[in-house]
Design a protein around this motif. Structure first.
Motif, PDB file in Angstrom:
ATOM      1  N   GLU A  67      29.682  44.164  28.697  1.00 49.94           N
ATOM      2  CA  GLU A  67      30.442  43.216  27.884  1.00 49.94           C
ATOM      3  C   GLU A  67      29.559  42.046  27.462  1.00 49.94           C
ATOM      4  O   GLU A  67      29.582  41.622  26.296  1.00 49.94           O
ATOM      5  N   ALA A  68      28.762  41.530  28.382  1.00 53.19           N
ATOM      6  CA  ALA A  68      27.867  40.410  28.058  1.00 53.19           C
ATOM      7  C   ALA A  68      26.834  40.815  27.011  1.00 53.19           C
ATOM      8  O   ALA A  68      26.549  40.049  26.080  1.00 53.19           O
ATOM      9  N   GLU A  69      26.286  42.023  27.142  1.00 55.93           N
ATOM     10  CA  GLU A  69      25.328  42.505  26.146  1.00 55.93           C
ATOM     11  C   GLU A  69      25.985  42.637  24.779  1.00 55.93           C
ATOM     12  O   GLU A  69      25.402  42.265  23.759  1.00 55.93           O
ATOM     13  N   ARG A  70      27.179  43.188  24.744  1.00 57.51           N
ATOM     14  CA  ARG A  70      27.900  43.355  23.484  1.00 57.51           C
ATOM     15  C   ARG A  70      28.147  42.003  22.828  1.00 57.51           C
ATOM     16  O   ARG A  70      27.894  41.814  21.642  1.00 57.51           O
TER      17      ARG A  70
ATOM     18  N   GLU B 282      36.253  39.286  18.421  1.00 56.16           N
ATOM     19  CA  GLU B 282      35.278  40.153  19.100  1.00 56.16           C
ATOM     20  C   GLU B 282      35.347  39.968  20.616  1.00 56.16           C
ATOM     21  O   GLU B 282      35.243  40.941  21.370  1.00 56.16           O
ATOM     22  N   GLN B 283      35.517  38.735  21.080  1.00 55.80           N
ATOM     23  CA  GLN B 283      35.653  38.499  22.520  1.00 55.80           C
ATOM     24  C   GLN B 283      36.898  39.207  23.059  1.00 55.80           C
ATOM     25  O   GLN B 283      36.843  39.862  24.100  1.00 55.80           O
TER      26      GLN B 283
ATOM     27  N   ARG C  70      37.006  42.433  25.684  1.00 58.70           N
ATOM     28  CA  ARG C  70      37.747  42.358  26.944  1.00 58.70           C
ATOM     29  C   ARG C  70      38.789  43.470  27.011  1.00 58.70           C
ATOM     30  O   ARG C  70      39.001  44.075  28.067  1.00 58.70           O
ATOM     31  N   ALA C  71      39.427  43.777  25.892  1.00 59.15           N
ATOM     32  CA  ALA C  71      40.422  44.863  25.863  1.00 59.15           C
ATOM     33  C   ALA C  71      39.771  46.204  26.190  1.00 59.15           C
ATOM     34  O   ALA C  71      40.347  47.016  26.928  1.00 59.15           O
ATOM     35  N   VAL C  72      38.565  46.437  25.678  1.00 59.36           N
ATOM     36  CA  VAL C  72      37.849  47.685  25.976  1.00 59.36           C
ATOM     37  C   VAL C  72      37.529  47.757  27.468  1.00 59.36           C
ATOM     38  O   VAL C  72      37.712  48.799  28.103  1.00 59.36           O
ATOM     39  N   VAL C  73      37.072  46.654  28.040  1.00 54.59           N
ATOM     40  CA  VAL C  73      36.748  46.603  29.471  1.00 54.59           C
ATOM     41  C   VAL C  73      38.001  46.866  30.306  1.00 54.59           C
ATOM     42  O   VAL C  73      37.974  47.661  31.243  1.00 54.59           O
TER      43      VAL C  73
ATOM     44  N   ASP D  12      32.855  51.749  25.348  1.00 54.64           N
ATOM     45  CA  ASP D  12      32.520  52.000  23.950  1.00 54.64           C
ATOM     46  C   ASP D  12      33.150  50.890  23.123  1.00 54.64           C
ATOM     47  O   ASP D  12      34.348  50.898  22.860  1.00 54.64           O
ATOM     48  N   PHE D  13      32.319  49.943  22.709  1.00 55.80           N
ATOM     49  CA  PHE D  13      32.796  48.793  21.956  1.00 55.80           C
ATOM     50  C   PHE D  13      32.824  49.042  20.451  1.00 55.80           C
ATOM     51  O   PHE D  13      33.243  48.175  19.695  1.00 55.80           O
ATOM     52  N   GLY D  14      32.353  50.197  20.021  1.00 58.26           N
ATOM     53  CA  GLY D  14      32.322  50.481  18.591  1.00 58.26           C
ATOM     54  C   GLY D  14      31.123  49.827  17.928  1.00 58.26           C
ATOM     55  O   GLY D  14      30.204  49.345  18.586  1.00 58.26           O
ATOM     56  N   THR D  15      31.166  49.794  16.620  1.00 54.50           N
ATOM     57  CA  THR D  15      30.041  49.233  15.870  1.00 54.50           C
ATOM     58  C   THR D  15      30.113  47.711  15.844  1.00 54.50           C
ATOM     59  O   THR D  15      31.191  47.130  15.989  1.00 54.50           O
TER      60      THR D  15
END
Length: 145
Positions: A25-28, A73-74, A78-81, A130-133
């Motif tokens: 998440e931090a990298e994204r 985006e934040q 977080r939703a993906v995590v 998977d955060f997408g593009t």
């Protein structure tokens, strides 16, 4: 599969922090911030030669748009995590036959042996979000519309 009415709890925030998801998440978010910052820099170059009042309005509009994108985006990251944590919790629930796994922050009091945070962390050890593009930022010259 075991069948029971056992309700257990886990710290979802600790599970995220102790899993690869926190780093992902931090990298994204770092990559998103870089894209947004680059977009802001490109937009700055478009203000040159504009009347000051118009440039100021354009700066404010761009700042609002970029800030809204950052917040979105934040929240999206977080939703993906949290989706990954929920998947791991569902697998743990099924494997152990628990009736329910509750977030520890929602528990007023509980027996320490009912805390399954460690097992949840173990279930997340290979998690890959998977955060997408990445978002694309393309400044438009306000003079040209």
């Amino acid at each position: 599969m075991k069948e029971s009415q056992t309700v257990v709890y886990a710290s979802f925030s600790e599970a995220v922090a102790a899993s690869p998801l926190a780093h992902q998440e931090a990298e994204r978010l770092g990559a998103v911030k870089k894209v947004l910052d680059e977009g802001a820099q490109k937009a700055q170059s478009l203000y040159a030669g504009m009347p000051e009042e118009k440039a100021q309005r354009a700066r404010q509009a761009d700042a609002q748009l970029l800030n809204s994108q950052w917040v979105a985006e934040q929240q999206g990251a977080r939703a993906v995590v949290l989706t990954e944590v929920r998947k791991a919790a569902a697998e743990l629930l099924k494997k152990e036959g628990y009736a329910m796994i509750v977030d520890r922050d929602a528990v007023m009091a509980g027996q320490p042996e009912k805390d399954v945070t460690g097992a949840l962390v173990a279930g997340l050890k290979d998690a890959k979000a998977d955060f997408g593009t990445l978002p694309a930022v393309t400044p438009v010259n306000p003079e040209k519309g």
